[in-house]
Design a protein around this motif. Structure first.
Motif, short mmCIF file in Angstrom:
data_model
loop_
_atom_site.label_atom_id
_atom_site.label_comp_id
_atom_site.label_asym_id
_atom_site.label_seq_id
_atom_site.Cartn_x
_atom_site.Cartn_y
_atom_site.Cartn_z
N GLN A 50 -7.14 7.27 2.26
CA GLN A 50 -5.82 6.80 1.84
C GLN A 50 -5.18 7.80 0.87
O GLN A 50 -3.99 8.14 1.00
CB GLN A 50 -5.93 5.42 1.18
N ARG A 51 -5.95 8.27 -0.10
CA ARG A 51 -5.44 9.24 -1.07
C ARG A 51 -5.06 10.55 -0.40
O ARG A 51 -3.99 11.12 -0.64
CB ARG A 51 -6.50 9.49 -2.16
N ARG A 54 -1.85 10.34 1.63
CA ARG A 54 -0.71 10.31 0.71
C ARG A 54 -0.44 11.71 0.13
O ARG A 54 0.70 12.18 0.12
CB ARG A 54 -0.98 9.32 -0.42
N GLU A 55 -1.50 12.39 -0.36
CA GLU A 55 -1.32 13.71 -0.97
C GLU A 55 -0.84 14.76 0.01
O GLU A 55 0.02 15.58 -0.32
CB GLU A 55 -2.64 14.17 -1.60
N GLY A 58 2.63 12.75 2.25
CA GLY A 58 3.68 12.01 1.57
C GLY A 58 3.86 10.60 2.10
O GLY A 58 4.63 9.81 1.56
N ALA A 59 3.17 10.24 3.16
CA ALA A 59 3.26 8.91 3.77
C ALA A 59 2.08 8.05 3.29
O ALA A 59 1.11 8.56 2.74
CB ALA A 59 3.25 9.03 5.29
N GLU A 60 2.19 6.75 3.54
CA GLU A 60 1.14 5.81 3.16
C GLU A 60 0.37 5.36 4.40
O GLU A 60 0.97 4.88 5.37
CB GLU A 60 1.73 4.58 2.47
N ALA A 89 0.62 5.58 9.68
CA ALA A 89 1.19 5.68 8.33
C ALA A 89 2.65 5.26 8.36
O ALA A 89 3.31 5.35 9.39
CB ALA A 89 1.05 7.11 7.80
#
Length: 162
Positions: A50-51, A54-55, A58-60, A89
């Motif tokens: 998940q991290r 995101r890093e 830029g999406a979740e 994502a």
């Protein structure tokens, strides 16, 4: 042994692939791979992926499935165990990050990219199998691919790429 995660985000028949061209001293330099990275202290594989999504994008990450375990035997860089995911994502995916350039690639064209030879073994399994799998990918010094074991059964060598 290093612990890492790797995720192939899916959207409209494509995988999000990263062309690794930005990071210095990168063992993946010039290769196309999914997104992911090393587990940090006290982090689970799910927290890590998940991290990392995101890093790097830029999406979740909103949904994911653990598809397999990849065990890399890498004399040049040290052995690595990778938790392999597919997922989806939400949010706008950036085109670039510190490690490379991100691009949605149709699944049928992914195998034409500059990939690690071991990726030619496990990527088709993401398409053809729904069950969990385990692959041991064995490399020699200099990154030469020697062969693999799939679900504990030894295979002499990997597939040839045209």
């Amino acid at each position: 042994m290093r612990l890492t995660t790797l995720c192939y985000l899916e959207k409209n028949g494509c995988y999000l692939m990263m062309n690794r061209i930005r990071k210095k001293n990168d063992e993946n330099q010039g290769k196309w791979i999914g997104v992911g990275g090393h587990l940090e202290e006290n982090e689970s594989p799910e927290e890590c992926i998940q991290r990392e999504v995101r890093e790097e994008t830029g999406a979740e990450l909103v949904s994911w499935k653990l598809r397999g375990i990849l065990t890399f035997i890498l004399p040049d860089w040290g052995n690595e165990m990778t938790f392999l995911y597919t997922g989806t994502a939400e949010g706008e995916v950036r085109k670039e990050c510190d490690e490379g350039i991100l691009e949605w690639i149709p699944r049928e064209k992914v195998m034409d990219l500059p990939l690690w030879e071991g990726d030619l073994v496990f990527l088709p399994l993401l398409q053809s199998r729904e069950d969990f799998f385990s692959i041991k990918l064995i490399y020699a010094e200099g990154g030469r691919f020697l062969g693999y074991m799939l679900d504990g059964k030894e295979y002499a060598a990997g597939p040839e790429k045209d």
